[in-house]
Design a protein around this motif. Structure first.
Motif, PDB file in Angstrom:
ATOM      1  N   GLU A 373      -0.975  -1.079  -6.561  1.00  0.00           N
ATOM      2  CA  GLU A 373      -2.486  -1.288  -6.772  1.00  0.00           C
ATOM      3  C   GLU A 373      -2.751  -2.638  -6.529  1.00  0.00           C
ATOM      4  O   GLU A 373      -2.015  -3.578  -6.358  1.00  0.00           O
ATOM      5  CB  GLU A 373      -2.673  -0.992  -8.531  1.00  0.00           C
ATOM      6  N   ASN A 374      -3.869  -2.759  -5.966  1.00  0.00           N
ATOM      7  CA  ASN A 374      -4.582  -4.063  -5.656  1.00  0.00           C
ATOM      8  C   ASN A 374      -4.839  -4.932  -6.775  1.00  0.00           C
ATOM      9  O   ASN A 374      -5.888  -5.072  -7.087  1.00  0.00           O
ATOM     10  CB  ASN A 374      -5.649  -3.685  -4.872  1.00  0.00           C
ATOM     11  N   ARG A 375      -3.654  -5.424  -7.697  1.00  0.00           N
ATOM     12  CA  ARG A 375      -4.002  -6.153  -8.716  1.00  0.00           C
ATOM     13  C   ARG A 375      -3.861  -7.886  -8.476  1.00  0.00           C
ATOM     14  O   ARG A 375      -4.687  -8.127  -9.316  1.00  0.00           O
ATOM     15  CB  ARG A 375      -2.689  -5.828  -9.814  1.00  0.00           C
ATOM     16  N   ILE A 376      -3.434  -8.120  -7.591  1.00  0.00           N
ATOM     17  CA  ILE A 376      -3.445  -9.499  -7.168  1.00  0.00           C
ATOM     18  C   ILE A 376      -3.558  -9.527  -5.587  1.00  0.00           C
ATOM     19  O   ILE A 376      -3.338  -8.567  -4.894  1.00  0.00           O
ATOM     20  CB  ILE A 376      -2.181  -9.874  -7.594  1.00  0.00           C
ATOM     21  N   SER A 377      -3.897 -10.619  -5.180  1.00  0.00           N
ATOM     22  CA  SER A 377      -4.129 -10.753  -3.533  1.00  0.00           C
ATOM     23  C   SER A 377      -2.890 -10.808  -3.275  1.00  0.00           C
ATOM     24  O   SER A 377      -1.851 -10.972  -3.378  1.00  0.00           O
ATOM     25  CB  SER A 377      -5.092 -11.989  -3.357  1.00  0.00           C
ATOM     26  N   THR A 378      -2.871 -10.505  -1.693  1.00  0.00           N
ATOM     27  CA  THR A 378      -1.719 -10.478  -0.764  1.00  0.00           C
ATOM     28  C   THR A 378      -1.063 -11.820  -0.940  1.00  0.00           C
ATOM     29  O   THR A 378       0.183 -11.870  -0.897  1.00  0.00           O
ATOM     30  CB  THR A 378      -1.952  -9.793   0.575  1.00  0.00           C
ATOM     31  N   GLU A 379      -2.143 -12.898  -0.756  1.00  0.00           N
ATOM     32  CA  GLU A 379      -1.351 -14.348  -0.874  1.00  0.00           C
ATOM     33  C   GLU A 379      -0.663 -14.608  -1.993  1.00  0.00           C
ATOM     34  O   GLU A 379       0.385 -14.946  -2.016  1.00  0.00           O
ATOM     35  CB  GLU A 379      -2.355 -15.155  -0.963  1.00  0.00           C
ATOM     36  N   GLN A 380      -1.357 -14.078  -3.228  1.00  0.00           N
ATOM     37  CA  GLN A 380      -0.422 -14.288  -4.563  1.00  0.00           C
ATOM     38  C   GLN A 380       0.852 -13.494  -4.441  1.00  0.00           C
ATOM     39  O   GLN A 380       1.753 -14.062  -4.838  1.00  0.00           O
ATOM     40  CB  GLN A 380      -1.509 -13.790  -5.454  1.00  0.00           C
ATOM     41  N   LEU A 381       0.929 -12.188  -3.969  1.00  0.00           N
ATOM     42  CA  LEU A 381       2.060 -11.467  -3.899  1.00  0.00           C
ATOM     43  C   LEU A 381       2.975 -12.044  -2.931  1.00  0.00           C
ATOM     44  O   LEU A 381       4.461 -12.278  -3.559  1.00  0.00           O
ATOM     45  CB  LEU A 381       1.755 -10.194  -3.338  1.00  0.00           C
ATOM     46  N   LEU A 382       2.685 -12.753  -1.855  1.00  0.00           N
ATOM     47  CA  LEU A 382       3.786 -13.542  -1.061  1.00  0.00           C
ATOM     48  C   LEU A 382       4.128 -14.749  -1.796  1.00  0.00           C
ATOM     49  O   LEU A 382       5.268 -15.063  -1.611  1.00  0.00           O
ATOM     50  CB  LEU A 382       2.959 -13.857   0.045  1.00  0.00           C
ATOM     51  N   GLN A 383       3.382 -15.260  -2.525  1.00  0.00           N
ATOM     52  CA  GLN A 383       3.905 -16.697  -3.182  1.00  0.00           C
ATOM     53  C   GLN A 383       4.997 -16.332  -4.073  1.00  0.00           C
ATOM     54  O   GLN A 383       5.752 -16.874  -4.569  1.00  0.00           O
ATOM     55  CB  GLN A 383       2.614 -17.425  -3.833  1.00  0.00           C
ATOM     56  N   LYS A 384       4.551 -15.215  -5.045  1.00  0.00           N
ATOM     57  CA  LYS A 384       5.413 -14.749  -6.070  1.00  0.00           C
ATOM     58  C   LYS A 384       6.700 -14.255  -5.454  1.00  0.00           C
ATOM     59  O   LYS A 384       7.812 -14.746  -5.892  1.00  0.00           O
ATOM     60  CB  LYS A 384       4.985 -13.573  -6.766  1.00  0.00           C
TER      61      LYS A 384
END
Length: 391
Positions: A373-384
């Motif tokens: 799901e689109n819960r967080i942004s793609t930038e945040q997902l890459l950072q995590k």
């Protein structure tokens, strides 16, 4: 069983009857010309006192007529009218089924195990594993010969004891009120459906196709007016193809084959070009990346494209670990892959990342993927993801 009027004369189109039972859902009449759903044949439609009959069914020995709206309170008698166009169509299809089933049986011993009368076509299931095109042609020819000869279609009520006098096409489980539908010297069958008085009124039978159904062969066919409807539909399609392909009818098949071959060639060319573009894209991402961890953020890329791109990157640069993500409307896709010189388990990495997007995925220690799901942004997902890698 009550209400046998529909058995006696299928040509009855109007009738009068007394209401024996009236509920919120249905009415039961002293007699009726409406055929209830059964034996593979749908129910008749029509009206009672001008109100549309939406369904007719036989339950617990009574024929129940369901109406679009309720009859007026205290109504004692009704005037019924059958939708004759629908009735006669069903008569043609059902009699056509008898003829077709008998032709299969008489010529090759193929037994009909089920029948369905559909809105646009009908089907019979035969207890055989294979039928040749030549056999289909023989059966269709015999069926239409029987129609052209205009044999009578007779009905007769008999007892269980009298059954032995008739060579039935298939056994009947009915023990009383047995109704035979007979085409003399051709077909004898126990049936409660509606049929015309002669085979000639079936008009024509056309077999459309056959297909495997578990242990049986299903044969689709049309009869009577439906043959004209089917022919008109095919004629319209062929006329449109002639105009679209600028080809005469006798060369249509060749024109379609040429068109399909051209499409396949173009699809192959497009696939090759897409491969070259992905290779170029992979090289550009590698060239513009400092260090051994490559990340990229996309919009509306399929998981398959991300996987191909990741494999190209890690094959070209064996010391690179790459993480690619894409936002597709309300979904996020992610792929993690590593080159052969990188010592990190990609499946474990994805398993840590997916809970952030309530996602599912899989893979192995070299390449893994998932979506959620689109819960967080793609930038945040890459950072995590980077945080997990460097932790």
């Amino acid at each position: 069983m009550t209400n046998k009027l529909y058995y006696e004369d299928p040509y009855i189109q109007t009738f009068s009857a007394k209401i024996l039972k009236q509920t919120q859902d249905y009415v039961v009449l002293s007699e009726t010309a409406f055929y209830p759903t059964g034996g593979g044949q749908p129910n008749d439609s029509g009206t009672l006192n001008g109100i549309a009959v939406t369904n007719v069914e036989l339950i617990e020995g009574e024929i129940r007529h369901h109406l679009a709206t309720s009859l007026l309170a205290n109504t004692e008698y009704v005037e019924g009218a059958i939708d004759w166009k629908r009735r006669f169509d069903h008569m043609q299809q059902h009699a056509g089924q008898h003829i077709l089933s008998a032709a299969f049986d008489n010529l090759f011993g193929f037994k009909t195990v089920s029948f369905h009368l559909g809105k646009n076509s009908s089907t019979i299931d035969l207890d055989v594993n294979e039928i040749s095109a030549h056999q289909l042609a023989e059966v269709e020819a015999l069926a239409n010969e029987i129609i052209l000869e205009n044999h009578p279609i007779e009905t007769k009520w008999i007892t269980e004891e009298e059954l032995a006098q008739y060579k039935l096409r298939k056994p009947t489980k009915v023990k009383e009120d047995i109704r035979l539908v007979i085409i003399p010297n051709f077909d004898y069958n126990a049936c409660g459906g509606t049929h015309p008085k002669t085979t000639g009124q079936v008009g024509l039978i056309k077999i459309l196709q056959m297909e495997k159904q578990k242990q049986n062969i299903r044969v689709e066919f049309v009869c009577g007016a439906r043959v004209i409807t089917h022919l008109q539909r095919k004629h319209t399609i062929i006329t449109n193809l002639i105009n679209s392909l600028s080809s005469p009818e006798e060369k249509l098949e060749d024109a379609v084959h040429t068109l399909l071959n051209n499409v396949k060639m173009q699809e192959k060319q497009i696939s090759n070009l897409n491969g070259l573009l992905l290779q170029y894209e992979a090289n550009e991402l590698i060239r513009n990346t400092k260090g051994t961890i490559l990340t990229a953020n996309f919009q509306n890329r399929t998981i398959q494209e991300l996987q191909k791109l990741a494999k190209l990157i890690t094959t070209e640069s064996i010391e690179t670990l790459c993480i690619l993500v894409s936002q597709n409307e309300d979904r996020i896709q992610i792929v993690a892959a590593r080159g052969s010189s990188v010592n990190q388990n990609m499946k474990e990495l994805i398993e840590k990342i997916l809970p952030l997007i309530n996602g599912k995925g899989g893979g192995n220690n070299t390449i893994a993927q998932g979506g959620g799901e689109n819960r967080i942004s793609t930038e945040q997902l890459l950072q995590k993801s980077l945080e997990y890698i460097t932790a």
